[in-house]
Structure formats: structure tokens, C-alpha cells
Design a protein around this motif. Structure first.
Motif, PDB file in Angstrom:
ATOM      1  N   HIS A 104      -8.855  -2.412 -88.475  1.00 52.07           N
ATOM      2  CA  HIS A 104      -8.572  -3.775 -88.926  1.00 52.07           C
ATOM      3  C   HIS A 104      -9.288  -4.038 -90.252  1.00 52.07           C
ATOM      4  O   HIS A 104     -10.270  -3.365 -90.586  1.00 52.07           O
ATOM      5  CB  HIS A 104      -9.033  -4.775 -87.871  1.00 52.07           C
ATOM      6  N   GLY A 105      -8.817  -5.057 -90.968  1.00 52.93           N
ATOM      7  CA  GLY A 105      -9.402  -5.385 -92.268  1.00 52.93           C
ATOM      8  C   GLY A 105     -10.894  -5.671 -92.201  1.00 52.93           C
ATOM      9  O   GLY A 105     -11.659  -5.217 -93.050  1.00 52.93           O
ATOM     10  N   GLY A 106     -11.330  -6.409 -91.201  1.00 53.59           N
ATOM     11  CA  GLY A 106     -12.751  -6.723 -91.073  1.00 53.59           C
ATOM     12  C   GLY A 106     -13.596  -5.487 -90.835  1.00 53.59           C
ATOM     13  O   GLY A 106     -14.664  -5.317 -91.430  1.00 53.59           O
ATOM     14  N   ALA A 107     -13.136  -4.599 -89.965  1.00 54.58           N
ATOM     15  CA  ALA A 107     -13.875  -3.369 -89.687  1.00 54.58           C
ATOM     16  C   ALA A 107     -13.905  -2.459 -90.919  1.00 54.58           C
ATOM     17  O   ALA A 107     -14.916  -1.805 -91.189  1.00 54.58           O
ATOM     18  CB  ALA A 107     -13.261  -2.646 -88.493  1.00 54.58           C
ATOM     19  N   MET A 108     -12.810  -2.432 -91.669  1.00 58.87           N
ATOM     20  CA  MET A 108     -12.791  -1.642 -92.904  1.00 58.87           C
ATOM     21  C   MET A 108     -13.814  -2.188 -93.895  1.00 58.87           C
ATOM     22  O   MET A 108     -14.550  -1.432 -94.535  1.00 58.87           O
ATOM     23  CB  MET A 108     -11.389  -1.643 -93.521  1.00 58.87           C
ATOM     24  N   ARG A 109     -13.876  -3.503 -94.019  1.00 58.78           N
ATOM     25  CA  ARG A 109     -14.844  -4.118 -94.932  1.00 58.78           C
ATOM     26  C   ARG A 109     -16.276  -3.868 -94.464  1.00 58.78           C
ATOM     27  O   ARG A 109     -17.177  -3.637 -95.273  1.00 58.78           O
ATOM     28  CB  ARG A 109     -14.538  -5.599 -95.091  1.00 58.78           C
ATOM     29  N   ALA A 110     -16.495  -3.911 -93.160  1.00 53.11           N
ATOM     30  CA  ALA A 110     -17.830  -3.613 -92.626  1.00 53.11           C
ATOM     31  C   ALA A 110     -18.216  -2.170 -92.964  1.00 53.11           C
ATOM     32  O   ALA A 110     -19.357  -1.898 -93.352  1.00 53.11           O
ATOM     33  CB  ALA A 110     -17.873  -3.856 -91.123  1.00 53.11           C
ATOM     34  N   ALA A 111     -17.275  -1.237 -92.834  1.00 52.97           N
ATOM     35  CA  ALA A 111     -17.545   0.160 -93.188  1.00 52.97           C
ATOM     36  C   ALA A 111     -17.892   0.289 -94.665  1.00 52.97           C
ATOM     37  O   ALA A 111     -18.824   1.018 -95.035  1.00 52.97           O
ATOM     38  CB  ALA A 111     -16.351   1.037 -92.822  1.00 52.97           C
ATOM     39  N   LEU A 112     -17.168  -0.427 -95.523  1.00 55.48           N
ATOM     40  CA  LEU A 112     -17.475  -0.389 -96.961  1.00 55.48           C
ATOM     41  C   LEU A 112     -18.873  -0.938 -97.250  1.00 55.48           C
ATOM     42  O   LEU A 112     -19.595  -0.408 -98.084  1.00 55.48           O
ATOM     43  CB  LEU A 112     -16.438  -1.187 -97.752  1.00 55.48           C
ATOM     44  N   ALA A 113     -19.230  -2.008 -96.569  1.00 55.40           N
ATOM     45  CA  ALA A 113     -20.565  -2.574 -96.762  1.00 55.40           C
ATOM     46  C   ALA A 113     -21.629  -1.563 -96.349  1.00 55.40           C
ATOM     47  O   ALA A 113     -22.619  -1.361 -97.062  1.00 55.40           O
ATOM     48  CB  ALA A 113     -20.721  -3.862 -95.956  1.00 55.40           C
ATOM     49  N   LEU A 114     -21.429  -0.908 -95.223  1.00 54.82           N
ATOM     50  CA  LEU A 114     -22.404   0.045 -94.709  1.00 54.82           C
ATOM     51  C   LEU A 114     -22.471   1.320 -95.545  1.00 54.82           C
ATOM     52  O   LEU A 114     -23.557   1.834 -95.817  1.00 54.82           O
ATOM     53  CB  LEU A 114     -22.054   0.410 -93.264  1.00 54.82           C
ATOM     54  N   LEU A 115     -21.321   1.840 -95.929  1.00 57.18           N
ATOM     55  CA  LEU A 115     -21.273   3.148 -96.593  1.00 57.18           C
ATOM     56  C   LEU A 115     -21.442   3.081 -98.103  1.00 57.18           C
ATOM     57  O   LEU A 115     -21.907   4.036 -98.713  1.00 57.18           O
ATOM     58  CB  LEU A 115     -19.946   3.842 -96.267  1.00 57.18           C
ATOM     59  N   CYS A 116     -21.019   1.975 -98.705  1.00 58.00           N
ATOM     60  CA  CYS A 116     -21.036   1.875-100.169  1.00 58.00           C
ATOM     61  C   CYS A 116     -21.979   0.793-100.684  1.00 58.00           C
ATOM     62  O   CYS A 116     -22.152   0.657-101.888  1.00 58.00           O
ATOM     63  CB  CYS A 116     -19.620   1.623-100.696  1.00 58.00           C
ATOM     64  N   GLY A 117     -22.521  -0.022 -99.793  1.00 61.85           N
ATOM     65  CA  GLY A 117     -23.484  -1.036-100.197  1.00 61.85           C
ATOM     66  C   GLY A 117     -22.883  -2.287-100.805  1.00 61.85           C
ATOM     67  O   GLY A 117     -23.587  -3.051-101.459  1.00 61.85           O
ATOM     68  N   PHE A 118     -21.593  -2.534-100.588  1.00 59.77           N
ATOM     69  CA  PHE A 118     -20.977  -3.733-101.142  1.00 59.77           C
ATOM     70  C   PHE A 118     -21.526  -4.982-100.465  1.00 59.77           C
ATOM     71  O   PHE A 118     -21.738  -4.994 -99.254  1.00 59.77           O
ATOM     72  CB  PHE A 118     -19.456  -3.710-100.969  1.00 59.77           C
ATOM     73  N   ASP A 119     -21.720  -6.035-101.254  1.00 64.22           N
ATOM     74  CA  ASP A 119     -22.152  -7.295-100.656  1.00 64.22           C
ATOM     75  C   ASP A 119     -20.923  -8.090-100.215  1.00 64.22           C
ATOM     76  O   ASP A 119     -19.779  -7.712-100.477  1.00 64.22           O
ATOM     77  CB  ASP A 119     -23.055  -8.093-101.603  1.00 64.22           C
ATOM     78  N   GLN A 120     -21.185  -9.199 -99.550  1.00 60.56           N
ATOM     79  CA  GLN A 120     -20.105  -9.996 -98.955  1.00 60.56           C
ATOM     80  C   GLN A 120     -19.031 -10.388 -99.973  1.00 60.56           C
ATOM     81  O   GLN A 120     -17.848 -10.273 -99.719  1.00 60.56           O
ATOM     82  CB  GLN A 120     -20.701 -11.243 -98.302  1.00 60.56           C
ATOM     83  N   ARG A 121     -19.452 -10.852-101.126  1.00 57.88           N
ATOM     84  CA  ARG A 121     -18.482 -11.290-102.143  1.00 57.88           C
ATOM     85  C   ARG A 121     -17.639 -10.119-102.640  1.00 57.88           C
ATOM     86  O   ARG A 121     -16.428 -10.245-102.843  1.00 57.88           O
ATOM     87  CB  ARG A 121     -19.228 -11.952-103.297  1.00 57.88           C
ATOM     88  N   GLN A 122     -18.266  -8.976-102.855  1.00 55.46           N
ATOM     89  CA  GLN A 122     -17.539  -7.808-103.351  1.00 55.46           C
ATOM     90  C   GLN A 122     -16.494  -7.308-102.345  1.00 55.46           C
ATOM     91  O   GLN A 122     -15.440  -6.814-102.740  1.00 55.46           O
ATOM     92  CB  GLN A 122     -18.523  -6.681-103.668  1.00 55.46           C
TER      93      GLN A 122
END
Length: 189
Positions: free
Chosen positions: A140-158
Motif C-alpha cells: 500500500h502507499g502508506g507502507a511504501m512511504r514508511a519503507a522509504l522513510a526507513l531505508l532512505c531517510g526521507f522526512d514526512q514532507r518529502q
């Protein structure tokens, strides 16, 4: 050091769109499932993992069947639980509450819903359980974004700078370890 490929695919278009589906278990349409199968055709994967929700699980099962792979079903890849907002059109919600949620989903979760940190913790555990070969995760989109935050260090806005339409596939080169990290190597939308 070489990493391995991890493909994160958003589920197929659900029968009902324009709502915060969260844990509501609406299936993907036939066209949505077909779009996921078509998107996955060019991917070289040895394993397929999926959220247990129908809109992700059914497309993953179709992809897996075409490759003679048994998919792993993992509920940790579910969407954020929107609680009282599950299945609701965002336009029907209090605009201020929705804005607060988007600004800080950890401090201002949906009523009865899940905090962003809980979703991140689930996805972190799911990442640690992935098989060692190139893997497709239908989620799902939310889980994909959570993975990006964890793996790439993106913040909420990014994280909201990425459009992740139904059946889109985000590919990262993953370097596992105590603190896994990744580099984005492709986005097919």
C-alpha cells in the motif's frame, strides 16, 4: 558491496476509490489486478510478498501464479489503520483534523487509528523478514512511504513528493544489515 533489488508495488485499483481505505478490505478490480500483473512482467524476482488485504493479496497471487512462486502473505505490509476514518471520503472529514494528521501523523493519528511510528515499526520488522533474493512486495502507499522513510531517510514532507498511483512500482537497491539502507533505482508509475 552489492545490494539486492527490492520492488515495492502499490496494489491494484480497488473497487472503491477516493477514500481512506486503511484496513478496510475492499478487493482490487479485475483491471487493477491485471495492471499489477502487467507491471510485474519485466521484474526478475525470486520471491513475492504481499499484504494480507485483498487489494494487495489478489494481485500478488496472480503475479505469483504466473511465475509458479508461492507468495508470502505478511500483514505487517498493511496500510496505515485509519481507525474511524477507514473507508471515509477525505472531503467528509473535518478539514483541520485532516490537516493536522497530514502535518504530523504520529502526534495526530486518526481517531482510533494507528500512529505513523507504529506503521514504521511494522514495516521495519517486515523489511527484516524479507527473503535474501530479489523480492516483489505488493503493498500500500502508506507502507511504501514508511519503507522509504526507513531505508532512505526521507522526512514526512518529502514522502508526499512521490506520486504512487495504483500498480506503480518503486525499485530500490537494498543493503541489509543492522540498519538497512537503500538507493532508489526506479519508479514505474
Amino acid at each position: 558491496m552489492t545490494g539486492r533489488l527490492l520492488h515495492l508495488m502499490r496494489h491494484g485499483a480497488p473497487a472503491i476509490t477516493g477514500r481512506l481505505l486503511g484496513h478496510a478490505d475492499w478487493p482490487a478490480t479485475e483491471a487493477g489486478t491485471a495492471a499489477c500483473v502487467a507491471r510485474a512482467a519485466a521484474l526478475n524476482v525470486g520471491a513475492i510478498v504481499a499484504s494480507d488485504l485483498l487489494r494487495a493479496r489478489v494481485p500478488a497471487e496472480a503475479i505469483a501464479a504466473s511465475r509458479h512462486i508461492v507468495p508470502q502473505i505478511d500483514s505487517r505490509w498493511r496500510e496505515l489503520d485509519f481507525g474511524a476514518w477507514d473507508g471515509v471520503d477525505p472531503a467528509a472529514l473535518d478539514a483541520a483534523a485532516l490537516a493536522d494528521f497530514h502535518a504530523d501523523p504520529d502526534t495526530c493519528p486518526p481517531p482510533g487509528g494507528e500512529r505513523w511510528s507504529a506503521l514504521r515499526a511494522r514495516v521495519y520488522a517486515a523489511l527484516g523478514a524479507l527473503p535474501p533474493e530479489p523480492t516483489l512486495v505488493v503493498t500500500h502507499g502508506g507502507a511504501m512511504r514508511a519503507a522509504l522513510a526507513l531505508l532512505c531517510g526521507f522526512d514526512q514532507r518529502q514522502l508526499w513528493a512521490f506520486d504512487l498511483p495504483y500498480a506503480s512500482c518503486l525499485t530500490v537497491r537494498l543493503w541489509p544489515g543492522e540498519r538497512p539502507f537503500a538507493q532508489i533505482v526506479g519508479l514505474a508509475a
